[in-house]
Scaffold this active site. Sequence first.
Site, PDB file in Angstrom:
ATOM      1  N   GLU A 174      -2.606  -7.419   7.132  1.00 49.93           N
ATOM      2  CA  GLU A 174      -1.024  -7.452   7.767  1.00 49.93           C
ATOM      3  C   GLU A 174      -1.100  -8.227   8.751  1.00 49.93           C
ATOM      4  OE1 GLU A 174       1.713  -7.797   7.665  1.00 49.93           O
ATOM      5  OE2 GLU A 174       2.576  -5.373   7.855  1.00 49.93           O
ATOM      6  N   ARG A 220      -5.640   0.771   3.725  1.00 54.96           N
ATOM      7  CA  ARG A 220      -4.582   1.423   3.201  1.00 54.96           C
ATOM      8  C   ARG A 220      -4.278   0.886   1.657  1.00 54.96           C
ATOM      9  NH1 ARG A 220      -3.463  -0.378   7.933  1.00 54.96           N
ATOM     10  NH2 ARG A 220      -1.715  -2.686   8.236  1.00 54.96           N
ATOM     11  N   HIS A 275       0.778  -1.099   0.109  1.00 56.87           N
ATOM     12  CA  HIS A 275      -0.196  -0.244  -0.169  1.00 56.87           C
ATOM     13  C   HIS A 275       0.931   1.393  -0.279  1.00 56.87           C
ATOM     14  CE1 HIS A 275       1.343   0.187   4.315  1.00 56.87           C
ATOM     15  NE2 HIS A 275       1.324  -0.462   4.246  1.00 56.87           N
TER      16      HIS A 275
END
Length: 290
Positions: free
Chosen positions: A120, A97, A49
């Site tokens: 993540e 993001r 991102h």
Amino acid sequence: MCFLHSTVPVVDNRNSNVALQDTDEIFQLPLGVPLIDTPNGRVLYITRHGESMYNLENRIGGNPSLSNRGQQYAQKLGQYVNKNLKFDKVWTSELSRTLETSAHIKDIEKKRIMKPELNEIMSGIFDDLSYEEFKDQSPIEYKERELNKLTYRYPEGESYLDVCSRIEPVMSEMDTGENLLVICHQAVIRCILARLQRTPAIEIPYIKVPLHSLLKITYLNGQNTVEVIPLNVACVSTYRPKTDPTLLSGLGDSKLELKALTKVSSELKKTSLESPKINTNKLKADEREH
């Protein structure tokens, strides 16, 4: 052949004062065997991102939006993709993001598929903290992560080994697909690259994955090669090199001895190397071939 994920234990090794050793045999081996159906000439594109507000603030995890420069990267990525590449699918994580980073790609609403496997690494109770806050509030936990970044699991969160397991359900399609762009996160991309390039496990947390760059991964004659395509938008560096253990000697007290590391190594060896699907000699042969 599949990546061994369901049987690989993640040992909660907090409070050990022993760093994983570069000479430890098990950590010198890849965590799985190569995929076998990769078409020769397959090209896969992956990017992180754009720079997020948490990247600027040196914070962990969370669900922040892009910074101004991150938004510039999203625009630049869209321009580059729309002019030079054709993707039938764009995979993102579920986090803001990555969605923002994909926003300027043509027909993105038709192409975008959100994959929870690409989220993540979960930082658990330390989510949203800065690294300095993490260090000040929980010096022992901070020390253990710095020493054993591969196996350390955030309380109520994940380890790198957990992430390697989590991405397994999408790896085969990612590895064999065509016209695919993946937009996700640093820890996840490290695990993906390690799988594709047969990287020794101990090196996974230290693979460099720069912001604001597109990775072109080409499989040719049994090997994946990575070309980094920078899109020339300024950003911070989020790379954290391996910490010298002597610099952590004043942080907290240790409660476990060398046997904690031995347990990690022996259990990984038992499941990864003694499984009927895999053996040491084959792994070493695969390493020579790839």
